[in-house]
Scaffold this motif. Structure first.
Motif, mmCIF file in Angstrom:
data_model
loop_
_atom_site.group_PDB
_atom_site.id
_atom_site.type_symbol
_atom_site.label_atom_id
_atom_site.label_comp_id
_atom_site.label_asym_id
_atom_site.label_seq_id
_atom_site.Cartn_x
_atom_site.Cartn_y
_atom_site.Cartn_z
ATOM 1 N N TYR A 195 -0.905 -59.343 77.513
ATOM 2 C CA TYR A 195 -0.177 -58.115 77.132
ATOM 3 C C TYR A 195 -0.450 -57.037 78.166
ATOM 4 C CZ TYR A 195 -4.817 -56.930 75.307
ATOM 5 O OH TYR A 195 -6.152 -56.691 75.190
ATOM 6 N N PHE A 196 0.371 -55.986 78.108
ATOM 7 C CA PHE A 196 0.159 -54.837 79.003
ATOM 8 C C PHE A 196 -0.631 -53.770 78.278
ATOM 9 C CE2 PHE A 196 4.127 -56.642 80.728
ATOM 10 C CZ PHE A 196 3.675 -56.910 82.008
ATOM 11 N N MET A 197 -1.567 -53.173 78.977
ATOM 12 C CA MET A 197 -2.404 -52.173 78.324
ATOM 13 C C MET A 197 -2.547 -50.918 79.184
ATOM 14 S SD MET A 197 -6.331 -52.454 77.064
ATOM 15 C CE MET A 197 -7.081 -51.912 78.575
ATOM 16 N N PRO A 198 -1.835 -49.852 78.824
ATOM 17 C CA PRO A 198 -2.048 -48.588 79.549
ATOM 18 C C PRO A 198 -3.461 -48.101 79.280
ATOM 19 C CG PRO A 198 -0.065 -48.497 78.173
ATOM 20 C CD PRO A 198 -0.825 -49.714 77.762
ATOM 21 N N LYS A 199 -4.144 -47.672 80.315
ATOM 22 C CA LYS A 199 -5.528 -47.262 80.144
ATOM 23 C C LYS A 199 -5.780 -45.900 80.777
ATOM 24 C CE LYS A 199 -8.234 -47.642 83.039
ATOM 25 N NZ LYS A 199 -8.931 -47.929 84.249
ATOM 26 N N PRO A 200 -5.778 -44.864 79.969
ATOM 27 C CA PRO A 200 -6.186 -43.547 80.493
ATOM 28 C C PRO A 200 -7.692 -43.393 80.313
ATOM 29 C CG PRO A 200 -5.373 -43.316 78.261
ATOM 30 C CD PRO A 200 -5.368 -44.808 78.565
ATOM 31 N N CYS A 201 -8.220 -42.233 80.651
ATOM 32 C CA CYS A 201 -9.603 -41.928 80.272
ATOM 33 C C CYS A 201 -9.660 -41.925 78.757
ATOM 34 C CB CYS A 201 -10.005 -40.565 80.817
ATOM 35 S SG CYS A 201 -11.444 -39.857 80.012
ATOM 36 N N GLN A 202 -10.718 -42.471 78.202
ATOM 37 C CA GLN A 202 -10.797 -42.623 76.753
ATOM 38 C C GLN A 202 -11.296 -41.356 76.047
ATOM 39 O OE1 GLN A 202 -9.964 -45.984 75.431
ATOM 40 N NE2 GLN A 202 -9.110 -45.886 77.490
ATOM 41 N N HIS A 203 -11.624 -40.344 76.814
ATOM 42 C CA HIS A 203 -12.158 -39.095 76.265
ATOM 43 C C HIS A 203 -13.213 -39.389 75.204
ATOM 44 C CE1 HIS A 203 -9.511 -36.543 78.605
ATOM 45 N NE2 HIS A 203 -8.674 -37.548 78.502
ATOM 46 N N GLY A 245 4.805 -60.209 82.868
ATOM 47 C CA GLY A 245 3.813 -60.153 83.946
ATOM 48 C C GLY A 245 3.428 -61.551 84.366
ATOM 49 N N ASP A 246 2.578 -61.637 85.347
ATOM 50 C CA ASP A 246 2.135 -62.941 85.793
ATOM 51 C C ASP A 246 0.654 -62.869 86.053
ATOM 52 O OD1 ASP A 246 1.645 -65.338 86.866
ATOM 53 O OD2 ASP A 246 3.042 -65.154 88.551
ATOM 54 N N LEU A 247 -0.113 -63.297 85.080
ATOM 55 C CA LEU A 247 -1.551 -63.145 85.222
ATOM 56 C C LEU A 247 -2.130 -64.038 86.302
ATOM 57 C CD1 LEU A 247 -2.460 -62.849 81.491
ATOM 58 C CD2 LEU A 247 -2.935 -61.159 83.236
ATOM 59 N N LEU A 248 -1.402 -65.121 86.616
ATOM 60 C CA LEU A 248 -1.952 -66.040 87.602
ATOM 61 C C LEU A 248 -1.653 -65.594 89.022
ATOM 62 C CD1 LEU A 248 -1.092 -69.376 85.829
ATOM 63 C CD2 LEU A 248 -3.270 -68.175 85.904
ATOM 64 N N VAL A 264 -1.630 -49.136 84.043
ATOM 65 C CA VAL A 264 -1.175 -50.159 83.104
ATOM 66 C C VAL A 264 -1.743 -51.503 83.559
ATOM 67 C CG1 VAL A 264 0.775 -51.287 82.016
ATOM 68 C CG2 VAL A 264 0.901 -48.863 82.585
ATOM 69 N N LEU A 265 -2.647 -52.035 82.757
ATOM 70 C CA LEU A 265 -3.326 -53.279 83.124
ATOM 71 C C LEU A 265 -2.684 -54.465 82.422
ATOM 72 C CD1 LEU A 265 -7.026 -52.100 82.708
ATOM 73 C CD2 LEU A 265 -5.680 -52.165 84.803
ATOM 74 N N GLN A 266 -2.713 -55.596 83.099
ATOM 75 C CA GLN A 266 -2.292 -56.838 82.440
ATOM 76 C C GLN A 266 -3.543 -57.485 81.876
ATOM 77 O OE1 GLN A 266 0.046 -59.398 84.861
ATOM 78 N NE2 GLN A 266 0.902 -57.720 86.046
ATOM 79 N N MET A 267 -3.538 -57.654 80.564
ATOM 80 C CA MET A 267 -4.762 -58.121 79.918
ATOM 81 C C MET A 267 -4.556 -59.474 79.249
ATOM 82 S SD MET A 267 -7.071 -55.743 80.304
ATOM 83 C CE MET A 267 -8.271 -55.943 78.996
ATOM 84 N N GLN A 268 -5.650 -60.199 79.193
ATOM 85 C CA GLN A 268 -5.665 -61.415 78.387
ATOM 86 C C GLN A 268 -7.101 -61.550 77.884
ATOM 87 O OE1 GLN A 268 -4.626 -65.069 80.394
ATOM 88 N NE2 GLN A 268 -3.769 -65.907 78.507
ATOM 89 N N ASP A 269 -7.282 -61.539 76.580
ATOM 90 C CA ASP A 269 -8.640 -61.416 76.043
ATOM 91 C C ASP A 269 -9.449 -62.698 76.147
ATOM 92 O OD1 ASP A 269 -8.062 -58.825 75.520
ATOM 93 O OD2 ASP A 269 -7.403 -59.197 73.475
ATOM 94 N N ALA A 270 -8.794 -63.840 75.949
ATOM 95 C CA ALA A 270 -9.493 -65.115 76.096
ATOM 96 C C ALA A 270 -8.496 -66.105 76.677
ATOM 97 C CB ALA A 270 -10.024 -65.596 74.751
ATOM 98 N N GLU A 271 -8.968 -67.255 76.991
ATOM 99 C CA GLU A 271 -8.138 -68.186 77.757
ATOM 100 C C GLU A 271 -6.796 -68.485 77.090
ATOM 101 O OE1 GLU A 271 -8.525 -72.521 79.823
ATOM 102 O OE2 GLU A 271 -10.301 -71.696 78.852
ATOM 103 N N HIS A 272 -6.804 -68.669 75.785
ATOM 104 C CA HIS A 272 -5.562 -69.097 75.133
ATOM 105 C C HIS A 272 -4.881 -67.996 74.335
ATOM 106 C CE1 HIS A 272 -6.248 -73.093 76.499
ATOM 107 N NE2 HIS A 272 -7.471 -73.077 75.998
#
Ligand code: SF4
Ligand code: SF4
Lengths: 446, 311
Positions: free
Chosen positions: B134-142, B302-305, B122-130
Motif C-alpha cells: 500500500y501507499f503511505m504518506p508520511k509527514p512528521c508525526q508530531h 506501485g512496484d515494490l520489486l 509517500v512511501l510504498q509499504m509492505q508489512d510482511a512478505e505476503h
C-alpha cells in the motif's frame, strides 16, 4: 624479566637523565622538518574546511539519511584515544604502579591533544558553526550534546592540569638548563615552574594536588566516553538502542588509547633515543595491559552482537545481517579480528611484546578501532525504521567525499602537531620522577 | 497599509508585486536598513507602492517604518506559543491513497523545498512478505513524546501547546542530532544553499512555515502552522485530490476531510476504522493516525520489486 632494566638504571645519574631527556628538545632537526610537514598538511586541508564553510555541508557525502558520517566517527575515535590519559596516569598512577613513570607524560600529552581536537571535530561537523554560542545562550540540559560539551571541556582542563602539575619540577630544571632557548619559552618555563625548588613542603603540596586530580579525572574520564556513547544510545535506532553502550565504549577506548600510546612510545624511544628510559619493560607491560583490556572489550562485543544476533528481532536483523555477512562484513570482521582477536592471541606470547612487534600490532589495533567507530555510526543510519524512498541515489549510500577526507586528515594532523609541539617544548619523560624512582638525590636551583 | 501591515498581508502583498521594478524598492524599504536610510532622506521624496487591491499609490519615503525587527520577535514568540486551546491531529486514510503525490508537491511549494526534499513523503509499504502492499504518506508525526526535541541542545526544535513540533532555523546549530533521534526519518537538512535563497533573502523568517529555509539548518513538516493560524487546512490536506487526509482539533473531537470538506468525529473515525499510529512500540505517541488500507479505492500500481520506483 625485571632485573635487566634495573641493572641499567643503576648506571643512571641525575646529570645523565637531564642530559638524555633535554637533548632532543634543544636540537632535533628531524622534528622541525616534521613540524613543517604537519603545518603544510594542515594549511592545505584547512582550505577544504573553508570550502565546507562556504558551500555548506553539502560538499560532504552526508545526506538526510546518513546525516552523521566520518566526522562523528572521528569524534568518537578521538575521545576514545584521549582516555589513555585517565587509564595510565590516573588509574595505574593511583595504584602506584612504577613502570608507568617514563610513559605517563606521553599518555597525558596524547590525552590533551586528542580531546582538544575532538572538541574541534564536533564544531567542524556543525551546519552552523557560527552559532556555537547558542549552546551557551540557549543550552538545554535534556540534551546529551550539552553533557558532552561539558565533560569534554572538563576533561581537557583536568588533563592539561595533570600534564603541567607533575611537570613543575622538570620545568624548574628546564628553566635553569635550557639557556639557549627562545625568550618566549624561557618565560613559559619561568611562569609554569611557579618558583619550585623542591623543598619538602612544596613537594608535599604538589603531590597532594596531583593525587586529587588523579582521583577527579577518573569519573570525568568515564563520563566523557559514556556520554559520547549516549549520543547514540539515547536514540531509538536499531544498532544504537542498547544499554551497554557506555561501558562498551569505555572498554573500547582503553584498547584504542593503549595502542596509540604504544605507537607514540615507540616513536619517542627511537627518535629521541630514550632506550634507557622507555625500556623493553614498558613495552612488555603495555602488551600485557592490552591483552587485559582487549579481553574485556571482546566480552562486551560478545554481549553487544551475540545477544541480538541470537534473537534477530525485526529491525535488528537487517542491521546485523549487513554487519555479519552483508555490505559491512569486511569492515566489521576486520575490526574484530585485527583490532581485537588476533592481537590478543599474539600478545600472550612474550616475543610479540617486544617494542617493534608490539608497535606494529598496535597500528593494526588503532586501524581496527577507527574502523569500528565507522561501523558503529554509519550502518545504523542506513537502516532506519521506515524505508528510504523517493530520494536521490546518493542519499541511499554513503561515501565520504574528498572534502570530508581532507578535513579528517586535518584533524589528525592537528592532533599530531599538538603532540609534537608539546613534546618539543616539554621534557617527554619526567626527569625528577625518574630520579626519584631510582633513588637519585637532586637539587633544583631557584 | 504601510503603518499597520500585518505580516500576512505583507507577504501576500510582496508576492503580488512580484518582480516589478517597485519590488526591490519595497523590499529594501521594509528592511531595517532600507527604512533607516529612508528616514535620512530629504522630505518629499516618494516611492511607488502597489496596494493589495492592485492600485498604485505614492508614499512619502519618510513615512516608511521598519516592520521587520518587531515582527520577527513577534512571529517567533507566537510561533513558539502556538494556538491556545487547540490540539491538532491528522488522520490519513490509506485505503484512498493512490500515490498522486499532490501533497508532496504542495508541501514543497509552500515550504520552498527542492523536488527531492520531503516534509511529507509517500512511501510504498509492505508489512510482511505476503501482506498487501500500500501507499503511505508520511509527514512528521508530531509526537507527544518527541525524541527530536529532547536531544536538541539549543531548544531549536520544540513542542508547542497545540501539539505541533516546530523548528527555529534562526537558532538551530545544525548538529543533526534530531535527525539521528527521529525514528520516522521525518527531518531534512539544508545541506547547501536552499532553493531560491537569493529570491527570498529579504523575507522575514516565519517560524510557523519555516521559510525562508536556511543553509545548515533543519526543516521538517510543520502541519502548516502558518495556515492553521488563518483557519486553513495544511497544504497537503487541501491539495489531496483523493480524500486521504483529515485534519482537525482533538479538543473539539472533529476532523475535516481536505477534499470533501466533510467534518466527522475524530474518535468515531478512528474507532470505526481501527485507526492506528506508526511504530507504537517506540512510545513516541504520534499525533498522526492511520486508517488501514482496507477496501481500497484503487489497484496498487506501485512496484515494490522495482528499485527504480523506490528512489
Ligand atoms: S516524527 Fe520525528 S521529527 Fe516529528 S515529532 Fe516525531 S520524532 Fe520529531
Ligand atoms: S540540528 Fe538543529 S534542531 Fe536539530 S538538534 Fe541540532 S540544533 Fe536542534
Amino acid at each position: 624479566m625485571n632485573d635487566l632494566p634495573k641493572q641499567k638504571e643503576t648506571t643512571l645519574s641525575f646529570e645523565k637523565i637531564k642530559e638524555d631527556i633535554l637533548r632532543p628538545m634543544q636540537n632535533h632537526k628531524g622534528l622541525e622538518l616534521w613540524i613543517a610537514f604537519l603545518i603544510t598538511v594542515i594549511s592545505v586541508c584547512a582550505w577544504a574546511y573553508y570550502v565546507q564553510l562556504r558551500d555548506g555541508l553539502g560538499v560532504t557525502g552526508m545526506r538526510d539519511y546518513v546525516s552523521w558520517g566520518l566526522y562523528i566517527a572521528n569524534f568518537v575515535f578521538f575521545v576514545a584515544v584521549s582516555l589513555v590519559g585517565m587509564l595510565i596516569s590516573s588509574i595505574l598512577g593511583l595504584l602506584r604502579i612504577e613502570w608507568i613513570t617514563p610513559i605517563s607524560r606521553i599518555a597525558e600529552i596524547i590525552a590533551v591533544a586528542f580531546v582538544a581536537v575532538a572538541g574541534l571535530v564536533i564544531i567542524m561537523d556543525m551546519g552552523r558553526p557560527d552559532r556555537v554560542v547558542n549552546v551557551l545562550i540557549h543550552g538545554r540540559f535534556q540534551s546529551p550534546i550539552l553533557w558532552d560539551i561539558t565533560v569534554v571541556t572538563t576533561y581537557l582542563v583536568i588533563s592539561v592540569l595533570l600534564l603541567i602539575l607533575p611537570m613543575i619540577p622538570d620545568l624548574a630544571i628546564c628553566k635553569n638548563e635550557l639557556k639557549k632557548t627562545s625568550p618566549v619559552l624561557k618565560k613559559l618555563y619561568n611562569i609554569l615552574s611557579f618558583g619550585y625548588i623542591n623543598t619538602p613542603s612544596q613537594h608535599k603540596h604538589l603531590h597532594k594536588m596531583i593525587r586529587t586530580l588523579m582521583v577527579i579525572i577518573v569519573p570525568v574520564g568515564l563520563a566523557i566516553h559514556t556520554v559520547t556513547s549516549w549520543l547514540f544510545a539515547a536514540t531509538l535506532r536499531n544498532g544504537w538502542d542498547t544499554t551497554i553502550f557506555g561501558p562498551y565504549f569505555v572498554a573500547g577506548a582503553f584498547v584504542a588509547g593503549s595502542a596509540a600510546l604504544v605507537v607514540a612510545m615507540y616513536f619517542f624511544r627511537v627518535s629521541y633515543k630514550l632506550q634507557d628510559y622507555i625500556t623493553d619493560l614498558q613495552f612488555d607491560k603495555m602488551g600485557k595491559l592490552m591483552v587485559a583490556v582487549c579481553l574485556v572489550y571482546l566480552y562486551f562485543n560478545l554481549n553487544e552482537f551475540l545477544v541480538p544476533g541470537y534473537k534477530m528481532k525485526t529491525g535488528d536483523d537487517i542491521h546485523l545481517k549487513e554487519l555479519f555477512t552483508g555490505h559491512w562484513a569486511i569492515m566489521f570482521w576486520s575490526s574484530q579480528l585485527l583490532g581485537n582477536i588476533i592481537p590478543v592471541m599474539l600478545l600472550v606470547t612474550k616475543k610479540f611484546r617486544k617494542p617493534l612487534p608490539l608497535m606494529i600490532i598496535s597500528l593494526f589495533i588503532l586501524a581496527g578501532a577507527w574502523i569500528k567507530r565507522y561501523v558503529i555510526v554509519i550502518p545504523t543510519l542506513l537502516h532506519p525504521h521506515l524505508p528510504i524512498q523517493n530520494v536521490p541515489d546518493n542519499f541511499v549510500h554513503y561515501y565520504p567525499s574528498a572534502i570530508e577526507i581532507s578535513v579528517t586528515v586535518l584533524s589528525f594532523a592537528l592532533a599530531l602537531l599538538i603532540i609534537t609541539v608539546l613534546s618539543k617544548i616539554f621534557p617527554i619523560v619526567p626527569i625528577c620522577e625518574t630520579a626519584d624512582n631510582n633513588g637519585i638525590d637532586y637539587k633544583i636551583d631557584a | 497599509m504601510k503603518e499597520e501591515t500585518s505580516n500576512n498581508s505583507r507577504r501576500k502583498f510582496l508576492k503580488s508585486v512580484g518582480l516589478t521594478v517597485g519590488a526591490a524598492g519595497v523590499v529594501s524599504g521594509f528592511s531595517l536598513l532600507g527604512a533607516a536610510k529612508a528616514v535620512a532622506q530629504e522630505p518629499g521624496e516618494t516611492v511607488n507602492l502597489l496596494t493589495q487591491d492592485g492600485q498604485l499609490v505614492q508614499v512619502d519615503k519618510n513615512q516608511l517604518r521598519p516592520t521587520v525587527s518587531e515582527p520577527l520577535t513577534e512571529l517567533q514568540k507566537r510561533g513558539r506559543e502556538g494556538i491556545a486551546g487547540k490540539s491538532f491531529v491528522m488522520v490519513i486514510d490509506l485505503s484512498k491513497c493512490r500515490n498522486a503525490r499532490k501533497c508532496m508537491d504542495a508541501c514543497q511549494n509552500h515550504h520552498q523545498l527542492r523536488p527531492d526534499q520531503h516534509h511529507i513523503n509517500v512511501l510504498q509499504m509492505q508489512d510482511a512478505e505476503h501482506t498487501a502492499p500500500y501507499f503511505m504518506p508520511k509527514p512528521c508525526q508530531h509526537c507527544d513524546n518527541p525524541p527530536c526535541t529532547k536531544v536538541c541542545p539549543v531548544d531549536a526544535t520544540f513542542k508547542r501547546q497545540d501539539g505541533i513540533v516546530l523548528i527555529d532555523n534562526e537558532r538551530c546549530i545544525g548538529c543533526r542530532f534530531c535527525i539521528a533521534a527521529c525514528p520516522y526519518s521525518a527531518r531534512i537538512f539544508q545541506w547547501t544553499e536552499p532553493k531560491d535563497a537569493e529570491k527570498y533573502k529579504d523575507l522575514t523568517y516565519n517560524i510557523e512555515a519555516n521559510v525562508p529555509q536556511k543553509k545548515g539548518t533543519i526543516s521538517k513538516c510543520l502541519f502548516s502552522a502558518d495556515r492553521l493560524r488563518e483557519n486553513k487546512l495544511p497544504s497537503c490536506v487541501s491539495s489531496c485530490p483523493n480524500g486521504v487526509y483529515y485534519f482537525g482539533d482533538q479538543n473539539e473531537d472533529a476532523v475535516t476531510n481536505g477534499t470533501t470538506h466533510e467534518t466527522v468525529r475524530f474518535s468515531q473515525l478512528i474507532e470505526e476504522n481501527a485507526g492506528y499510529t506508526l511504530l507504537p512500540e517506540l512510545g513516541t505517541k504520534p499525533r498522526v493516525y492511520y486508517l488501514p488500507p482496507k477496501n481500497r479505492a484503487f489497484e496498487f500500481n506501485g512496484d515494490l520489486l522495482n528499485e527504480e520506483n523506490l528512489h
